[in-house]
Design an enzyme around this catalytic site. Structure first.
Site, short mmCIF file in Angstrom:
data_model
loop_
_atom_site.label_atom_id
_atom_site.label_comp_id
_atom_site.label_asym_id
_atom_site.label_seq_id
_atom_site.Cartn_x
_atom_site.Cartn_y
_atom_site.Cartn_z
N TYR A 104 0.24 -67.01 -50.76
CA TYR A 104 1.17 -66.06 -50.15
C TYR A 104 0.60 -64.63 -50.12
O TYR A 104 1.11 -63.76 -49.42
CB TYR A 104 2.53 -66.04 -50.88
CG TYR A 104 3.24 -67.37 -50.96
CD1 TYR A 104 2.91 -68.42 -50.10
CD2 TYR A 104 4.25 -67.60 -51.89
CE1 TYR A 104 3.56 -69.65 -50.17
CE2 TYR A 104 4.90 -68.82 -51.97
CZ TYR A 104 4.55 -69.84 -51.11
OH TYR A 104 5.19 -71.06 -51.19
N HIS A 116 -0.80 -76.56 -54.93
CA HIS A 116 0.03 -76.23 -53.76
C HIS A 116 0.06 -77.32 -52.70
O HIS A 116 1.09 -77.60 -52.10
CB HIS A 116 -0.47 -74.92 -53.15
CG HIS A 116 0.55 -74.22 -52.31
ND1 HIS A 116 0.57 -72.86 -52.17
CD2 HIS A 116 1.60 -74.66 -51.57
CE1 HIS A 116 1.58 -72.51 -51.38
NE2 HIS A 116 2.21 -73.59 -51.01
N GLN A 163 7.20 -80.09 -55.73
CA GLN A 163 7.97 -79.24 -54.79
C GLN A 163 7.64 -79.65 -53.35
O GLN A 163 6.49 -79.54 -52.93
CB GLN A 163 7.59 -77.77 -55.01
CG GLN A 163 8.42 -76.81 -54.16
CD GLN A 163 7.97 -75.35 -54.33
OE1 GLN A 163 7.50 -74.73 -53.38
NE2 GLN A 163 8.12 -74.80 -55.51
N LEU A 215 17.61 -74.93 -46.47
CA LEU A 215 18.68 -74.47 -45.58
C LEU A 215 18.35 -74.74 -44.11
O LEU A 215 19.07 -74.27 -43.22
CB LEU A 215 18.93 -72.96 -45.81
CG LEU A 215 19.35 -72.59 -47.24
CD1 LEU A 215 19.58 -71.09 -47.35
CD2 LEU A 215 20.62 -73.35 -47.65
N ARG A 254 17.13 -73.30 -39.23
CA ARG A 254 16.07 -73.66 -38.27
C ARG A 254 16.49 -74.68 -37.22
O ARG A 254 15.94 -74.69 -36.13
CB ARG A 254 14.83 -74.17 -39.03
CG ARG A 254 14.27 -73.10 -39.92
CD ARG A 254 13.19 -73.58 -40.86
NE ARG A 254 12.88 -72.51 -41.80
CZ ARG A 254 13.44 -72.39 -43.00
NH1 ARG A 254 14.31 -73.28 -43.43
NH2 ARG A 254 13.14 -71.36 -43.77
N THR A 289 15.27 -68.24 -50.52
CA THR A 289 14.96 -66.82 -50.48
C THR A 289 15.98 -66.09 -49.61
O THR A 289 16.69 -66.73 -48.83
CB THR A 289 13.51 -66.59 -49.95
OG1 THR A 289 13.10 -65.27 -50.28
CG2 THR A 289 13.41 -66.78 -48.45
N SER A 339 16.65 -61.81 -47.81
CA SER A 339 16.38 -60.37 -47.80
C SER A 339 17.64 -59.58 -48.14
O SER A 339 17.62 -58.36 -48.17
CB SER A 339 15.88 -59.97 -46.40
OG SER A 339 16.83 -60.38 -45.43
N1 LIG Z 1 5.33 -75.35 -51.60
C1 LIG Z 1 5.29 -75.09 -50.33
O1 LIG Z 1 4.40 -75.56 -49.58
C2 LIG Z 1 6.33 -74.19 -49.73
C3 LIG Z 1 6.52 -74.12 -48.33
C4 LIG Z 1 7.52 -73.28 -47.84
C5 LIG Z 1 8.29 -72.53 -48.72
N2 LIG Z 1 8.08 -72.59 -50.05
C6 LIG Z 1 8.85 -71.75 -51.01
O2 LIG Z 1 10.22 -71.88 -50.74
C7 LIG Z 1 10.79 -70.57 -50.53
C8 LIG Z 1 12.00 -70.65 -49.65
O3 LIG Z 1 11.62 -71.23 -48.43
P1 LIG Z 1 12.53 -71.20 -47.14
O4 LIG Z 1 12.47 -69.85 -46.49
O5 LIG Z 1 12.09 -72.36 -46.36
O6 LIG Z 1 14.01 -71.40 -47.75
P2 LIG Z 1 15.40 -71.70 -47.08
O7 LIG Z 1 16.36 -71.68 -48.22
O8 LIG Z 1 15.38 -72.90 -46.20
O9 LIG Z 1 15.65 -70.47 -46.10
C9 LIG Z 1 15.81 -69.17 -46.57
C10 LIG Z 1 16.06 -68.28 -45.36
O10 LIG Z 1 17.31 -68.65 -44.81
C11 LIG Z 1 17.92 -67.49 -44.28
N3 LIG Z 1 19.38 -67.75 -44.32
C12 LIG Z 1 20.12 -68.13 -45.38
N4 LIG Z 1 21.41 -68.34 -45.02
C13 LIG Z 1 21.48 -68.07 -43.70
C14 LIG Z 1 22.53 -68.09 -42.76
N5 LIG Z 1 23.77 -68.43 -43.10
N6 LIG Z 1 22.22 -67.76 -41.49
C15 LIG Z 1 20.97 -67.41 -41.12
N7 LIG Z 1 19.92 -67.37 -41.98
C16 LIG Z 1 20.18 -67.69 -43.25
C17 LIG Z 1 17.47 -66.38 -45.20
O11 LIG Z 1 17.40 -65.21 -44.40
P3 LIG Z 1 18.04 -63.80 -44.85
O12 LIG Z 1 16.89 -62.99 -45.35
O13 LIG Z 1 18.60 -63.27 -43.58
O14 LIG Z 1 19.06 -64.07 -45.90
C18 LIG Z 1 16.10 -66.83 -45.68
O15 LIG Z 1 15.04 -66.20 -44.96
C19 LIG Z 1 9.62 -69.77 -49.98
O16 LIG Z 1 9.82 -68.38 -50.09
C20 LIG Z 1 8.50 -70.28 -50.86
O17 LIG Z 1 8.55 -69.65 -52.12
C21 LIG Z 1 7.13 -73.42 -50.58
#
Ligand SMILES: NC(=O)c1ccc[n+]([C@@H]2O[C@H](COP(=O)([O-])OP(=O)(O)OC[C@H]3O[C@@H](n4cnc5c(N)ncnc54)[C@H](OP(=O)(O)O)[C@@H]3O)[C@@H](O)[C@H]2O)c1
Length: 289
Positions: A50, A108, A161, A192, A197, A242, A244
Protein backbone atom coordinates in the site's frame (compact mmCIF):
# COMPACT_ATOMS: atom_id res chain seq x y z
CA UNK A 1 -17.18 -2.23 23.28
CA UNK A 2 -14.30 -4.39 22.07
CA UNK A 3 -14.99 -7.86 20.79
CA UNK A 4 -12.23 -10.28 19.87
CA UNK A 5 -11.74 -13.32 17.67
CA UNK A 6 -9.57 -16.06 19.14
CA UNK A 7 -6.76 -17.38 16.96
CA UNK A 8 -5.34 -20.91 16.79
CA UNK A 9 -2.05 -19.74 18.37
CA UNK A 10 -3.66 -18.47 21.57
CA UNK A 11 -3.67 -14.81 20.52
CA UNK A 12 -6.72 -12.74 19.66
CA UNK A 13 -7.60 -9.97 17.22
CA UNK A 14 -10.42 -7.42 17.31
CA UNK A 15 -13.32 -8.59 15.12
CA UNK A 16 -13.09 -5.55 12.82
CA UNK A 17 -10.10 -3.73 11.30
CA UNK A 18 -9.68 -0.37 9.58
CA UNK A 19 -7.93 -0.82 6.23
CA UNK A 20 -5.44 1.46 4.49
CA UNK A 21 -5.48 -0.19 1.05
CA UNK A 22 -8.16 0.45 -1.62
CA UNK A 23 -9.28 4.06 -1.05
CA UNK A 24 -5.95 4.89 0.66
CA UNK A 25 -3.68 2.84 -1.60
CA UNK A 26 -0.45 4.76 -2.25
CA UNK A 27 -1.72 7.70 -0.23
CA UNK A 28 -0.79 9.18 3.12
CA UNK A 29 -3.11 7.51 5.64
CA UNK A 30 -2.22 9.59 8.71
CA UNK A 31 -5.46 11.55 8.95
CA UNK A 32 -7.70 8.59 8.13
CA UNK A 33 -6.06 6.22 10.60
CA UNK A 34 -6.05 8.86 13.30
CA UNK A 35 -9.76 9.47 12.68
CA UNK A 36 -10.42 5.73 12.86
CA UNK A 37 -8.54 5.36 16.16
CA UNK A 38 -10.12 8.49 17.63
CA UNK A 39 -13.54 7.03 16.82
CA UNK A 40 -12.87 3.64 18.37
CA UNK A 41 -10.99 1.37 15.93
CA UNK A 42 -8.16 -0.52 17.66
CA UNK A 43 -7.20 -2.79 14.77
CA UNK A 44 -5.44 -1.33 11.71
CA UNK A 45 -4.81 -3.28 8.51
CA UNK A 46 -2.00 -2.16 6.21
CA UNK A 47 0.53 -3.72 3.82
CA UNK A 48 3.94 -3.06 2.37
CA UNK A 49 2.30 -2.86 -1.06
CA UNK A 50 0.00 0.00 0.00
CA UNK A 51 3.06 2.25 0.30
CA UNK A 52 1.72 4.00 3.40
CA UNK A 53 3.08 2.09 6.39
CA UNK A 54 5.09 5.15 7.52
CA UNK A 55 1.93 7.26 7.67
CA UNK A 56 0.16 4.50 9.61
CA UNK A 57 3.08 4.61 12.05
CA UNK A 58 2.70 8.38 12.37
CA UNK A 59 -1.01 8.05 13.11
CA UNK A 60 -0.37 5.40 15.75
CA UNK A 61 2.10 7.70 17.47
CA UNK A 62 -0.16 10.76 17.19
CA UNK A 63 -3.11 8.80 18.62
CA UNK A 64 -1.33 8.62 21.97
CA UNK A 65 -2.75 5.11 22.48
CA UNK A 66 -0.51 2.65 24.31
CA UNK A 67 0.89 0.06 21.90
CA UNK A 68 -0.68 -2.71 23.94
CA UNK A 69 -4.17 -1.35 23.22
CA UNK A 70 -3.72 -1.44 19.43
CA UNK A 71 -3.60 -4.35 17.00
CA UNK A 72 -1.63 -3.88 13.80
CA UNK A 73 -1.70 -6.12 10.76
CA UNK A 74 0.71 -5.69 7.86
CA UNK A 75 1.51 -7.88 4.88
CA UNK A 76 4.53 -9.24 3.07
CA UNK A 77 4.84 -7.95 -0.49
CA UNK A 78 6.99 -9.27 -3.29
CA UNK A 79 10.60 -9.88 -2.24
CA UNK A 80 12.27 -7.51 -4.70
CA UNK A 81 16.00 -7.40 -3.92
CA UNK A 82 18.44 -10.30 -4.10
CA UNK A 83 19.01 -11.53 -0.55
CA UNK A 84 15.79 -10.02 0.75
CA UNK A 85 14.04 -12.36 3.18
CA UNK A 86 10.74 -12.39 5.05
CA UNK A 87 12.66 -11.20 8.12
CA UNK A 88 14.35 -8.30 6.32
CA UNK A 89 11.03 -7.31 4.71
CA UNK A 90 9.28 -7.34 8.07
CA UNK A 91 12.08 -5.34 9.70
CA UNK A 92 11.67 -2.72 6.96
CA UNK A 93 7.91 -2.61 7.59
CA UNK A 94 8.45 -2.35 11.35
CA UNK A 95 10.87 0.53 10.85
CA UNK A 96 8.32 2.40 8.74
CA UNK A 97 5.56 1.63 11.24
CA UNK A 98 7.87 2.69 14.09
CA UNK A 99 6.96 -0.52 15.95
CA UNK A 100 8.86 -3.40 17.56
CA UNK A 101 6.32 -6.00 16.51
CA UNK A 102 3.10 -6.42 14.57
CA UNK A 103 0.12 -8.35 15.88
CA UNK A 104 -0.36 -10.17 12.64
CA UNK A 105 1.81 -10.53 9.56
CA UNK A 106 0.24 -11.98 6.42
CA UNK A 107 1.67 -13.27 3.15
CA UNK A 108 -0.23 -10.81 0.96
CA UNK A 109 -0.66 -12.90 -2.16
CA UNK A 110 0.58 -16.36 -3.18
CA UNK A 111 0.97 -15.19 -6.78
CA UNK A 112 3.86 -12.94 -5.70
CA UNK A 113 5.94 -15.96 -4.63
CA UNK A 114 5.70 -18.50 -7.44
CA UNK A 115 7.32 -21.82 -6.51
CA UNK A 116 8.48 -20.38 -3.16
CA UNK A 117 5.43 -20.58 -0.92
CA UNK A 118 6.81 -23.30 1.32
CA UNK A 119 10.14 -21.49 1.81
CA UNK A 120 8.28 -18.25 2.49
CA UNK A 121 6.11 -19.97 5.10
CA UNK A 122 9.14 -21.44 6.89
CA UNK A 123 10.53 -17.89 7.09
CA UNK A 124 7.18 -16.61 8.36
CA UNK A 125 7.40 -19.17 11.19
CA UNK A 126 10.83 -17.79 12.10
CA UNK A 127 9.61 -14.21 12.50
CA UNK A 128 6.83 -15.44 14.77
CA UNK A 129 9.31 -17.42 16.87
CA UNK A 130 11.45 -14.30 17.13
CA UNK A 131 8.46 -12.26 18.33
CA UNK A 132 8.53 -9.81 15.41
CA UNK A 133 4.99 -10.92 14.59
CA UNK A 134 2.66 -12.20 17.33
CA UNK A 135 0.63 -14.15 14.79
CA UNK A 136 1.25 -15.13 11.17
CA UNK A 137 -1.20 -15.77 8.40
CA UNK A 138 -1.98 -15.46 4.72
CA UNK A 139 -4.15 -13.50 2.33
CA UNK A 140 -5.75 -14.38 -1.01
CA UNK A 141 -4.94 -18.05 -0.35
CA UNK A 142 -7.32 -20.66 -1.72
CA UNK A 143 -7.37 -24.38 -0.90
CA UNK A 144 -4.45 -25.36 -3.14
CA UNK A 145 -2.18 -22.68 -1.62
CA UNK A 146 -3.21 -23.58 1.91
CA UNK A 147 -2.50 -27.26 1.23
CA UNK A 148 0.94 -26.38 -0.13
CA UNK A 149 1.79 -24.42 3.00
CA UNK A 150 0.25 -26.90 5.45
CA UNK A 151 2.34 -29.73 4.04
CA UNK A 152 5.47 -28.11 5.54
CA UNK A 153 3.98 -25.98 8.32
CA UNK A 154 4.83 -26.47 11.96
CA UNK A 155 2.75 -23.37 12.69
CA UNK A 156 -0.69 -23.31 11.05
CA UNK A 157 -1.65 -19.89 9.59
CA UNK A 158 -3.82 -18.04 12.09
CA UNK A 159 -5.72 -15.93 9.53
CA UNK A 160 -6.62 -16.06 5.83
CA UNK A 161 -7.78 -12.67 4.51
CA UNK A 162 -9.79 -12.99 1.28
CA UNK A 163 -12.38 -11.08 -0.71
CA UNK A 164 -15.67 -12.00 0.92
CA UNK A 165 -19.21 -10.77 0.39
CA UNK A 166 -22.46 -12.38 -0.78
CA UNK A 167 -21.49 -12.28 -4.47
CA UNK A 168 -18.38 -14.42 -3.92
CA UNK A 169 -19.59 -16.45 -0.93
CA UNK A 170 -20.54 -19.49 -3.00
CA UNK A 171 -17.16 -19.68 -4.76
CA UNK A 172 -15.28 -19.03 -1.50
CA UNK A 173 -17.12 -21.76 0.42
CA UNK A 174 -14.45 -24.48 -0.09
CA UNK A 175 -11.79 -22.07 1.23
CA UNK A 176 -13.94 -21.03 4.19
CA UNK A 177 -14.59 -24.71 5.00
CA UNK A 178 -10.87 -25.53 4.71
CA UNK A 179 -9.99 -22.58 6.98
CA UNK A 180 -12.53 -23.76 9.54
CA UNK A 181 -11.32 -27.35 9.45
CA UNK A 182 -7.79 -26.17 10.27
CA UNK A 183 -8.73 -23.53 12.84
CA UNK A 184 -7.76 -20.69 10.50
CA UNK A 185 -9.81 -17.51 10.98
CA UNK A 186 -11.21 -16.28 7.66
CA UNK A 187 -10.97 -12.52 7.31
CA UNK A 188 -12.83 -10.47 4.70
CA UNK A 189 -12.03 -7.49 2.55
CA UNK A 190 -14.40 -5.85 0.11
CA UNK A 191 -17.30 -6.96 2.31
CA UNK A 192 -19.50 -3.99 1.38
CA UNK A 193 -19.26 -4.68 -2.35
CA UNK A 194 -22.99 -5.43 -2.84
CA UNK A 195 -23.88 -1.86 -1.85
CA UNK A 196 -20.68 -0.03 -2.86
CA UNK A 197 -19.52 -1.72 -6.08
CA UNK A 198 -22.43 -3.79 -7.40
CA UNK A 199 -25.65 -2.03 -6.36
CA UNK A 200 -28.85 -3.16 -8.02
CA UNK A 201 -28.11 -6.87 -7.58
CA UNK A 202 -30.29 -9.61 -6.07
CA UNK A 203 -29.00 -9.04 -2.51
CA UNK A 204 -30.38 -5.47 -2.33
CA UNK A 205 -33.97 -6.49 -1.59
CA UNK A 206 -32.86 -8.96 1.10
CA UNK A 207 -30.78 -6.23 2.79
CA UNK A 208 -33.74 -3.83 2.76
CA UNK A 209 -36.08 -6.44 4.22
CA UNK A 210 -33.65 -7.49 6.96
CA UNK A 211 -32.74 -3.90 7.72
CA UNK A 212 -36.43 -3.00 8.26
CA UNK A 213 -36.89 -5.96 10.63
CA UNK A 214 -33.73 -5.09 12.57
CA UNK A 215 -34.74 -1.43 12.91
CA UNK A 216 -38.08 -2.51 14.31
CA UNK A 217 -36.44 -4.90 16.78
CA UNK A 218 -33.76 -2.41 17.76
CA UNK A 219 -36.00 0.64 17.82
CA UNK A 220 -33.15 2.58 16.21
CA UNK A 221 -31.66 3.03 12.74
CA UNK A 222 -29.69 0.21 11.11
CA UNK A 223 -27.76 0.80 7.86
CA UNK A 224 -27.30 -1.43 4.82
CA UNK A 225 -23.58 -1.66 5.65
CA UNK A 226 -24.42 -2.87 9.15
CA UNK A 227 -26.58 -5.67 7.74
CA UNK A 228 -23.66 -6.91 5.60
CA UNK A 229 -21.09 -6.51 8.38
CA UNK A 230 -23.36 -8.32 10.85
CA UNK A 231 -23.84 -11.14 8.33
CA UNK A 232 -20.05 -11.55 8.03
CA UNK A 233 -19.52 -11.36 11.80
CA UNK A 234 -22.21 -13.94 12.51
CA UNK A 235 -20.46 -16.22 10.04
CA UNK A 236 -17.34 -15.96 12.24
CA UNK A 237 -15.51 -13.73 9.73
CA UNK A 238 -13.03 -11.02 10.79
CA UNK A 239 -14.10 -7.88 8.91
CA UNK A 240 -11.64 -5.46 7.25
CA UNK A 241 -13.28 -2.29 5.99
CA UNK A 242 -12.51 1.41 5.68
CA UNK A 243 -14.11 4.85 5.46
CA UNK A 244 -13.13 8.47 5.00
CA UNK A 245 -15.99 9.59 7.27
CA UNK A 246 -16.13 9.66 11.07
CA UNK A 247 -19.88 9.03 11.07
CA UNK A 248 -19.51 5.85 8.99
CA UNK A 249 -16.56 4.67 11.10
CA UNK A 250 -18.80 4.88 14.18
CA UNK A 251 -21.59 3.16 12.27
CA UNK A 252 -19.32 0.20 11.40
CA UNK A 253 -18.29 -0.20 15.05
CA UNK A 254 -21.89 0.17 16.21
CA UNK A 255 -22.73 -3.02 14.28
CA UNK A 256 -21.87 -4.87 17.49
CA UNK A 257 -25.06 -3.37 18.99
CA UNK A 258 -27.31 -4.44 16.10
CA UNK A 259 -29.53 -7.44 16.95
CA UNK A 260 -28.58 -10.78 15.41
CA UNK A 261 -29.89 -11.86 12.04
CA UNK A 262 -32.12 -14.93 12.24
CA UNK A 263 -30.98 -18.16 10.62
CA UNK A 264 -33.49 -17.54 7.82
CA UNK A 265 -32.08 -14.06 7.23
CA UNK A 266 -28.52 -15.41 7.14
CA UNK A 267 -29.57 -17.99 4.56
CA UNK A 268 -31.54 -15.45 2.53
CA UNK A 269 -28.43 -13.28 2.00
CA UNK A 270 -26.42 -16.34 1.03
CA UNK A 271 -29.10 -17.58 -1.39
CA UNK A 272 -29.55 -14.17 -3.04
CA UNK A 273 -25.77 -13.72 -3.26
CA UNK A 274 -25.44 -17.07 -5.01
CA UNK A 275 -27.59 -15.73 -7.88
CA UNK A 276 -24.74 -13.50 -9.06
CA UNK A 277 -20.95 -13.91 -9.12
CA UNK A 278 -19.08 -10.60 -8.91
CA UNK A 279 -15.50 -10.15 -7.80
CA UNK A 280 -14.38 -6.63 -6.90
CA UNK A 281 -10.65 -7.27 -6.99
CA UNK A 282 -9.01 -8.64 -10.09
CA UNK A 283 -7.12 -11.60 -8.81
CA UNK A 284 -3.46 -12.11 -9.60
CA UNK A 285 -4.56 -15.74 -9.78
CA UNK A 286 -6.48 -16.27 -13.03
CA UNK A 287 -8.17 -19.41 -11.66
CA UNK A 288 -9.87 -17.31 -8.97
CA UNK A 289 -11.39 -14.49 -11.02
N1 LIG B 1 -5.56 -8.56 1.29
C1 LIG B 1 -5.90 -7.98 0.18
O1 LIG B 1 -5.48 -8.37 -0.93
C2 LIG B 1 -6.83 -6.79 0.23
C3 LIG B 1 -7.48 -6.34 -0.94
C4 LIG B 1 -8.34 -5.25 -0.84
C5 LIG B 1 -8.54 -4.64 0.40
N2 LIG B 1 -7.89 -5.08 1.50
C6 LIG B 1 -8.05 -4.41 2.82
O2 LIG B 1 -9.40 -4.24 3.11
C7 LIG B 1 -9.67 -2.85 3.38
C8 LIG B 1 -11.09 -2.49 3.06
O3 LIG B 1 -11.33 -2.78 1.70
P1 LIG B 1 -12.59 -2.27 0.92
O4 LIG B 1 -12.43 -0.84 0.55
O5 LIG B 1 -12.76 -3.24 -0.17
O6 LIG B 1 -13.76 -2.39 2.02
P2 LIG B 1 -15.32 -2.27 1.92
O7 LIG B 1 -15.78 -2.40 3.33
O8 LIG B 1 -15.92 -3.19 0.91
O9 LIG B 1 -15.58 -0.81 1.36
C9 LIG B 1 -15.25 0.33 2.09
C10 LIG B 1 -15.67 1.53 1.26
O10 LIG B 1 -17.08 1.53 1.20
C11 LIG B 1 -17.53 2.87 1.18
N3 LIG B 1 -18.91 2.85 1.75
C12 LIG B 1 -19.29 2.32 2.93
N4 LIG B 1 -20.63 2.43 3.08
C13 LIG B 1 -21.09 3.04 1.97
C14 LIG B 1 -22.38 3.44 1.54
N5 LIG B 1 -23.46 3.22 2.29
N6 LIG B 1 -22.46 4.03 0.33
C15 LIG B 1 -21.38 4.26 -0.43
N7 LIG B 1 -20.12 3.91 -0.07
C16 LIG B 1 -19.99 3.31 1.12
C17 LIG B 1 -16.53 3.61 2.02
O11 LIG B 1 -16.46 4.92 1.48
P3 LIG B 1 -16.52 6.25 2.40
O12 LIG B 1 -15.11 6.70 2.53
O13 LIG B 1 -17.34 7.17 1.58
O14 LIG B 1 -17.14 5.88 3.70
C18 LIG B 1 -15.23 2.83 1.82
O15 LIG B 1 -14.38 3.46 0.86
C19 LIG B 1 -8.61 -2.13 2.56
O16 LIG B 1 -8.40 -0.80 2.99
C20 LIG B 1 -7.41 -3.02 2.81
O17 LIG B 1 -6.85 -2.75 4.08
C21 LIG B 1 -7.06 -6.16 1.44
Amino acid sequence: MASFIHLNDGNQLPWIAFGTGTALYGRDATESVLRAIDNGFIHIDTAETYGNEASVGRAIKLSGKPRSELYITTKLGKLQQPGETVRSALLTSLKKLNLDYVDSYLVHNPARHPGRLQQIWKEMEEVKREGLAKSIGVSNFYVEHLEEVLSVATIIPAVNQIELHPYVWKSAKPTIAFDKEHGIVTSSFSGLSPIVRFPGGPVDAAIKQIRARLEKTRGAPVSDAQVLIKWLKQNGILVVTTSSKAERIREYLDTINVPDLTEEEMKLIEAKGAELHRKAFVSLLPAYL
